[in-house]
Design a protein around this motif. Structure first.
Motif, PDB file in Angstrom:
ATOM      1  N   LEU A  78      12.862 -81.018  73.518  1.00  0.00           N
ATOM      2  CA  LEU A  78      11.699 -80.154  73.716  1.00  0.00           C
ATOM      3  C   LEU A  78      11.755 -79.452  75.064  1.00  0.00           C
ATOM      4  O   LEU A  78      11.483 -78.249  75.165  1.00  0.00           O
ATOM      5  N   ALA A  79      12.120 -80.181  76.109  1.00  0.00           N
ATOM      6  CA  ALA A  79      12.148 -79.595  77.455  1.00  0.00           C
ATOM      7  C   ALA A  79      13.229 -78.527  77.570  1.00  0.00           C
ATOM      8  O   ALA A  79      13.002 -77.453  78.146  1.00  0.00           O
ATOM      9  N   ALA A 135      15.614 -78.661  65.620  1.00  0.00           N
ATOM     10  CA  ALA A 135      14.202 -78.348  65.414  1.00  0.00           C
ATOM     11  C   ALA A 135      13.398 -78.674  66.667  1.00  0.00           C
ATOM     12  O   ALA A 135      12.411 -77.999  66.980  1.00  0.00           O
ATOM     13  N   GLY A 136      13.826 -79.700  67.399  1.00  0.00           N
ATOM     14  CA  GLY A 136      13.172 -80.015  68.664  1.00  0.00           C
ATOM     15  C   GLY A 136      13.364 -78.902  69.681  1.00  0.00           C
ATOM     16  O   GLY A 136      12.437 -78.543  70.411  1.00  0.00           O
ATOM     17  N   GLY A 137      14.571 -78.326  69.713  1.00  0.00           N
ATOM     18  CA  GLY A 137      14.815 -77.196  70.601  1.00  0.00           C
ATOM     19  C   GLY A 137      13.981 -75.988  70.228  1.00  0.00           C
ATOM     20  O   GLY A 137      13.433 -75.298  71.094  1.00  0.00           O
ATOM     21  N   LEU A 138      13.864 -75.720  68.911  1.00  0.00           N
ATOM     22  CA  LEU A 138      13.059 -74.592  68.448  1.00  0.00           C
ATOM     23  C   LEU A 138      11.583 -74.815  68.761  1.00  0.00           C
ATOM     24  O   LEU A 138      10.891 -73.907  69.240  1.00  0.00           O
ATOM     25  N   GLY A 144       7.220 -73.518  74.916  1.00  0.00           N
ATOM     26  CA  GLY A 144       7.382 -72.882  76.216  1.00  0.00           C
ATOM     27  C   GLY A 144       6.705 -71.527  76.273  1.00  0.00           C
ATOM     28  O   GLY A 144       6.058 -71.188  77.264  1.00  0.00           O
ATOM     29  N   PHE A 145       6.836 -70.758  75.187  1.00  0.00           N
ATOM     30  CA  PHE A 145       6.215 -69.438  75.145  1.00  0.00           C
ATOM     31  C   PHE A 145       4.692 -69.545  75.129  1.00  0.00           C
ATOM     32  O   PHE A 145       3.997 -68.911  75.927  1.00  0.00           O
ATOM     33  N   THR A 146       4.148 -70.352  74.207  1.00  0.00           N
ATOM     34  CA  THR A 146       2.694 -70.465  74.110  1.00  0.00           C
ATOM     35  C   THR A 146       2.103 -71.126  75.350  1.00  0.00           C
ATOM     36  O   THR A 146       0.985 -70.816  75.755  1.00  0.00           O
ATOM     37  N   SER A 147       2.871 -72.011  75.980  1.00  0.00           N
ATOM     38  CA  SER A 147       2.409 -72.619  77.218  1.00  0.00           C
ATOM     39  C   SER A 147       2.341 -71.581  78.329  1.00  0.00           C
ATOM     40  O   SER A 147       1.409 -71.587  79.140  1.00  0.00           O
ATOM     41  N   VAL A 176       3.283 -86.111  77.944  1.00  0.00           N
ATOM     42  CA  VAL A 176       3.045 -86.069  79.389  1.00  0.00           C
ATOM     43  C   VAL A 176       4.306 -85.637  80.121  1.00  0.00           C
ATOM     44  O   VAL A 176       4.284 -84.730  80.965  1.00  0.00           O
ATOM     45  N   ILE A 177       5.446 -86.265  79.810  1.00  0.00           N
ATOM     46  CA  ILE A 177       6.676 -85.947  80.540  1.00  0.00           C
ATOM     47  C   ILE A 177       7.193 -84.551  80.184  1.00  0.00           C
ATOM     48  O   ILE A 177       7.682 -83.810  81.047  1.00  0.00           O
ATOM     49  N   VAL A 178       7.054 -84.152  78.915  1.00  0.00           N
ATOM     50  CA  VAL A 178       7.547 -82.834  78.505  1.00  0.00           C
ATOM     51  C   VAL A 178       6.769 -81.729  79.205  1.00  0.00           C
ATOM     52  O   VAL A 178       7.357 -80.792  79.788  1.00  0.00           O
ATOM     53  N   PHE A 179       5.438 -81.812  79.186  1.00  0.00           N
ATOM     54  CA  PHE A 179       4.657 -80.719  79.766  1.00  0.00           C
ATOM     55  C   PHE A 179       4.597 -80.784  81.286  1.00  0.00           C
ATOM     56  O   PHE A 179       4.308 -79.771  81.928  1.00  0.00           O
TER      57      PHE A 179
END
Length: 251
Positions: A78-79, A135-138, A144-147, A176-179
């Motif tokens: 995700l990151a 799918a995690g990367g997507l 990332g965009f919506t954030s 928590v760690i991702v964001f």
């Protein structure tokens, strides 16, 4: 100059506390409600600029109780996916006007409520098996965009994480760690695009205690408050604020 008066605090302080509770206790998904609320009374850029440092304060406050409890591979994909998503958001911000961002923030708010309602009614089914790594990367790229444009990266990340059948604690710790990382990625482009100003930093200093309070409350309420009641209030707030932002953008 942004007036830090009682009217501002009457709106901003509860919104920031609510964001902290959501971010540290309920999977981050509804933390962006604070940005939507602030965008009702401020320029979207100001709302985003005020919220990012506060979200980072919440990240630091909530990292310790969730430290090491996340699902490492999911957090990594995700990151990494979020990096191009943040870059895409920065490119759009550099050419868009305030009304487009009101429309985006309002649309994401309404879309979040519709997605959650669809899941609750069984219209949207979760993945029958764990989604693949790509799918995690997507999902990370969309998050990332919506954030970047509305601090609303929770729903795309949730689609991927829910397929992993994580425990409630693992899910919370992973968000928590991702964001925390995604918010760090956003700092440099926010600074270069002029989203941070002296006004937003003054507001951050005044609102930082409310961010810490909300994050500490969220960790405690994670074990005490049923998610259904918390998110029901969130959906009402997001529906009202999202509809108002869309109306303002179009009129």
């Amino acid at each position: 100059m942004l007036a830090l008066d009682w009217g501002f605090f009457a709106i901003a302080a509860p919104a920031v506390v609510f964001a902290g509770i959501s971010k540290s206790g309920f999977g981050s998904g509804a933390a962006f409600a604070a940005s939507s609320i602030l965008a009702l009374v401020l320029e979207p850029g100001q709302a985003l600029g005020i919220m990012l440092p506060l979200l980072m304060v919440m990240d630091v406050t909530s990292l310790r109780p969730w430290w090491g409890k996340w699902h490492g591979p999911s957090a990594l994909f995700l990151a990494l996916g979020a990096i191009p998503g943040v870059a895409l958001g920065a490119a759009l911000y550099s050419v868009a006007d305030a009304d487009l961002f009101r429309l985006l923030i309002g649309g994401i708010s309404i879309g979040f409520v519709a997605w959650q309602a669809g899941r609750g009614m069984g219209w949207i089914k979760g993945a029958g098996r764990a989604l693949p790594d790509w799918a995690g990367g997507l999902a990370g790229m969309v998050a990332g965009f919506t954030s970047f444009v509305s601090h609303a990266g929770g729903p795309p990340a949730a689609v991927y994480l829910l397929s992993k059948q994580l425990t409630k604690g693992q899910y919370q710790a992973t968000t928590v760690i991702v964001f925390w990382m995604v918010n760090i990625f956003k700092v440099v482009p926010y600074a270069f695009l002029g989203i941070f100003t002296w006004d937003t930093l003054r507001a951050d200093l005044a609102l930082a205690p409310f961010a810490v309070l909300g994050a500490l409350l969220g960790v405690r309420l994670h074990h005490l408050v049923p998610e259904r009641q918390f998110f029901l209030l969130t959906y009402v707030l997001l529906t009202c604020t999202g509809a108002k932002l869309i109306w303002d953008a179009l009129t």
